[in-house]
Design a protein around this motif. Structure first.
Motif, mmCIF file in Angstrom:
data_model
loop_
_atom_site.group_PDB
_atom_site.id
_atom_site.type_symbol
_atom_site.label_atom_id
_atom_site.label_comp_id
_atom_site.label_asym_id
_atom_site.label_seq_id
_atom_site.Cartn_x
_atom_site.Cartn_y
_atom_site.Cartn_z
ATOM 1 N N LYS A 95 42.755 18.932 16.780
ATOM 2 C CA LYS A 95 43.227 17.870 17.739
ATOM 3 C C LYS A 95 43.743 18.606 19.043
ATOM 4 O O LYS A 95 43.645 18.211 20.151
ATOM 5 N N THR A 96 44.285 19.833 18.848
ATOM 6 C CA THR A 96 44.605 20.570 19.867
ATOM 7 C C THR A 96 43.614 21.083 21.038
ATOM 8 O O THR A 96 43.578 20.766 22.246
ATOM 9 N N VAL A 97 42.501 21.300 20.489
ATOM 10 C CA VAL A 97 41.420 21.760 21.191
ATOM 11 C C VAL A 97 40.752 20.265 21.896
ATOM 12 O O VAL A 97 40.390 20.390 23.056
ATOM 13 N N TYR A 98 40.697 19.075 21.313
ATOM 14 C CA TYR A 98 40.379 17.993 21.994
ATOM 15 C C TYR A 98 41.306 17.351 23.168
ATOM 16 O O TYR A 98 40.934 17.156 24.036
ATOM 17 N N GLU A 99 42.597 17.349 22.669
ATOM 18 C CA GLU A 99 43.680 17.112 23.760
ATOM 19 C C GLU A 99 43.599 18.036 24.849
ATOM 20 O O GLU A 99 43.628 17.384 25.991
ATOM 21 N N ARG A 100 43.436 19.295 24.716
ATOM 22 C CA ARG A 100 43.571 20.083 25.896
ATOM 23 C C ARG A 100 42.107 19.769 26.776
ATOM 24 O O ARG A 100 42.398 19.843 27.896
ATOM 25 N N HIS A 101 41.014 19.424 26.124
ATOM 26 C CA HIS A 101 39.727 19.339 27.033
ATOM 27 C C HIS A 101 39.897 17.992 27.627
ATOM 28 O O HIS A 101 39.488 17.877 28.870
ATOM 29 N N ARG A 102 40.655 16.882 26.758
ATOM 30 C CA ARG A 102 40.596 15.719 27.622
ATOM 31 C C ARG A 102 41.584 15.643 28.817
ATOM 32 O O ARG A 102 41.445 14.981 29.830
ATOM 33 N N LEU A 103 42.649 16.492 28.528
ATOM 34 C CA LEU A 103 43.723 16.632 29.374
ATOM 35 C C LEU A 103 43.040 17.211 30.823
ATOM 36 O O LEU A 103 43.194 16.840 31.912
ATOM 37 N N TRP A 104 42.587 18.322 30.585
ATOM 38 C CA TRP A 104 41.931 19.028 31.657
ATOM 39 C C TRP A 104 40.756 18.357 32.387
ATOM 40 O O TRP A 104 40.602 18.470 33.514
ATOM 41 N N SER A 105 40.050 17.475 31.748
ATOM 42 C CA SER A 105 38.996 16.580 32.153
ATOM 43 C C SER A 105 39.728 15.732 33.216
ATOM 44 O O SER A 105 39.083 15.278 34.175
ATOM 45 N N ALA A 106 40.777 15.152 32.868
ATOM 46 C CA ALA A 106 41.618 13.833 33.442
ATOM 47 C C ALA A 106 42.277 14.270 34.564
ATOM 48 O O ALA A 106 42.216 13.850 35.686
ATOM 49 N N ASP A 107 43.080 15.604 34.814
ATOM 50 C CA ASP A 107 43.842 15.953 35.622
ATOM 51 C C ASP A 107 42.973 17.094 36.767
ATOM 52 O O ASP A 107 43.723 17.633 37.724
ATOM 53 N N GLY A 108 41.718 17.291 36.512
ATOM 54 C CA GLY A 108 41.017 17.977 37.411
ATOM 55 C C GLY A 108 41.183 19.440 37.125
ATOM 56 O O GLY A 108 40.671 20.439 38.129
ATOM 57 N N THR A 109 41.946 19.832 36.246
ATOM 58 C CA THR A 109 41.874 21.364 35.636
ATOM 59 C C THR A 109 40.608 22.177 35.659
ATOM 60 O O THR A 109 40.304 23.147 36.097
ATOM 61 N N TRP A 110 39.629 21.390 34.834
ATOM 62 C CA TRP A 110 38.132 22.162 34.875
ATOM 63 C C TRP A 110 37.596 22.177 36.210
ATOM 64 O O TRP A 110 36.856 23.333 36.675
ATOM 65 N N GLU A 111 37.585 21.327 37.194
ATOM 66 C CA GLU A 111 37.066 21.269 38.389
ATOM 67 C C GLU A 111 37.881 22.511 39.287
ATOM 68 O O GLU A 111 37.191 23.183 39.796
ATOM 69 N N ARG A 112 39.213 22.491 38.882
ATOM 70 C CA ARG A 112 39.886 23.484 39.954
ATOM 71 C C ARG A 112 39.261 25.051 39.360
ATOM 72 O O ARG A 112 39.169 26.143 40.179
ATOM 73 N N LEU A 113 39.149 25.100 38.050
ATOM 74 C CA LEU A 113 38.700 26.444 37.224
ATOM 75 C C LEU A 113 37.334 26.874 37.810
ATOM 76 O O LEU A 113 37.000 27.958 38.445
ATOM 77 N N LEU A 114 36.458 25.896 38.124
ATOM 78 C CA LEU A 114 35.029 26.004 38.760
ATOM 79 C C LEU A 114 35.243 26.531 40.154
ATOM 80 O O LEU A 114 34.570 27.539 40.436
ATOM 81 N N GLN A 115 35.880 25.896 40.890
ATOM 82 C CA GLN A 115 36.174 26.238 42.382
ATOM 83 C C GLN A 115 36.771 27.703 42.222
ATOM 84 O O GLN A 115 36.388 28.323 43.025
ATOM 85 N N GLN A 116 37.601 28.053 41.467
ATOM 86 C CA GLN A 116 38.166 29.122 41.728
ATOM 87 C C GLN A 116 37.206 30.498 41.156
ATOM 88 O O GLN A 116 37.239 31.607 41.789
ATOM 89 N N VAL A 117 36.378 30.210 40.165
ATOM 90 C CA VAL A 117 35.469 31.084 39.723
ATOM 91 C C VAL A 117 34.537 31.417 40.830
ATOM 92 O O VAL A 117 34.131 32.653 41.193
ATOM 93 N N GLN A 118 34.110 30.195 41.447
ATOM 94 C CA GLN A 118 33.121 30.243 42.439
ATOM 95 C C GLN A 118 33.800 31.189 43.890
ATOM 96 O O GLN A 118 33.011 31.888 44.504
ATOM 97 N N ALA A 119 35.074 30.928 43.985
ATOM 98 C CA ALA A 119 35.748 31.412 45.144
ATOM 99 C C ALA A 119 35.661 32.914 45.026
ATOM 100 O O ALA A 119 35.583 33.785 45.892
ATOM 101 N N ALA A 120 36.010 33.314 43.744
ATOM 102 C CA ALA A 120 36.146 34.881 43.299
ATOM 103 C C ALA A 120 34.662 35.468 43.785
ATOM 104 O O ALA A 120 34.435 36.631 44.212
ATOM 105 N N ALA A 121 33.332 34.847 43.125
ATOM 106 C CA ALA A 121 32.135 35.566 43.381
ATOM 107 C C ALA A 121 31.767 35.104 44.770
ATOM 108 O O ALA A 121 31.030 36.174 45.254
ATOM 109 N N ASP A 122 32.490 34.333 45.783
ATOM 110 C CA ASP A 122 31.927 34.183 47.153
ATOM 111 C C ASP A 122 32.655 35.347 47.873
ATOM 112 O O ASP A 122 32.096 35.770 48.755
#
Length: 309
Positions: A59-86
């Motif tokens: 349940k922790t794995v599912y809820e963490r993924h659901r919450l991060w999908s809803a609040d944009g955390t996954w998108e922010r992580l993607l942008q930060q990883v991209q920014a480090a590469a840039d």
């Protein structure tokens, strides 16, 4: 470490950008263990109840993924990883844009909302919030809900469409989910506007590529005007009917749009990025009922691709 888990080097690249605490219940459970569980599910498409015990409470794995999908955390992580590469000069800014169809598993259709005109039990028509079915299905899943949870009907059943841009090294830059029947050109501007590369220190985030390539599905006047207004060099082949209409007008039809054959050959990078994304089974087939969760699943797969290339 199991197959598909984050290596120590990948974890060190991701760790500085992770949220430290949860406003509802204080500090998070160990991020690395939970993220490994999320990536295992994204990679294999396994059901939540079949997750191996080494990833902790399911349940922790599912809820963490659901919450991060809803609040944009996954998108922010993607942008930060991209920014480090840039910042390290590792991004090829000759980008390409395309889309791909994703078949929805029958388990993904439970949250589908009927669109305008759809009949419920007893012959009653479903109510809508004043929008037509076309207008409702045109909205992308950028961070909230959309018509029908990003599910569209086709002859084979429900489908979603994943629109994306990719850099010259076959890595996704931005992602949008729409119902499967949505035309590619309707989401072109939305996909480009989602490219946002934060810069280290001060300065505006980078949003403008050096050049862009796309196929004929994106060949129309508004898209070309948008690219000219932003000063983006682009290579998009002209549709045959547009070419015929221009020639019929003679001198009034204007000059043909520029086309660089050598640059267009590089458009295969977005096709290869799609192939990389679909190596993750939960992206190749949609198992998530909610549209924003499926977008988070695709974004988590994109984060893994960036960490491993």
């Amino acid at each position: 470490m199991g197959q598909g888990d984050l290596s120590d080097a990948e974890w060190e690249r991701l760790r500085p950008f992770l949220p430290v605490s949860n406003r509802r219940c204080g500090r998070w459970r160990d991020h690395r263990q939970v993220i490994d569980g999320i990536l295992h599910r994204v990679r294999t498409g396994v059901q939540r109840r079949d997750l191996p015990e080494r990833f902790g409470p399911r349940k922790t794995v599912y809820e963490r993924h659901r919450l991060w999908s809803a609040d944009g955390t996954w998108e922010r992580l993607l942008q930060q990883v991209q920014a480090a590469a840039d910042a390290a000069g590792e991004i090829d800014w000759d980008i390409s844009v395309d889309s791909t169809i994703v078949r929805a598993h029958q388990h993904a259709t439970g949250a589908h909302r009927p669109t305008a005109g759809a009949r419920l039990k007893g012959g009653r028509r479903a109510r809508t919030s004043g929008r037509s079915a076309v207008a409702e299905s045109a909205r992308p899943l950028g961070g909230g809900g959309a018509g029908g949870e990003g599910l569209g009907r086709s002859r084979g059943g429900f489908t979603s469409k994943l629109h994306l841009s990719a850099d010259g090294r076959c890595r996704p830059l931005s992602l949008i989910v729409t119902p499967g029947q949505r035309a590619d050109c309707t989401q072109f501007i939305v996909v480009l506007e989602k490219i946002r590369m934060p810069r280290p220190g001060l300065g505006r985030p980078r949003k403008k590529p050096d050049s862009l390539a796309a196929d004929r599905a994106y060949s129309n006047g508004p898209i070309r005007e948008y690219l000219r207004r932003r000063g983006i060099r682009h290579t998009i082949p002209e549709k045959r009917d547009s070419q015929a209409a221009r020639l019929r007008k003679g001198a009034r039809g204007g000059r043909p749009p520029g086309f660089d054959k050598e640059r267009y050959k590089k458009r295969n990078t977005v096709e290869r990025a799609i192939n990389r994304m679909k190596q993750f089974r939960a992206v190749a087939t949609r198992y998530d009922k909610r549209g924003y969760v499926f977008l988070g699943t695709a974004t988590a797969a994109a984060v893994a691709i960036w960490l491993r290339t």
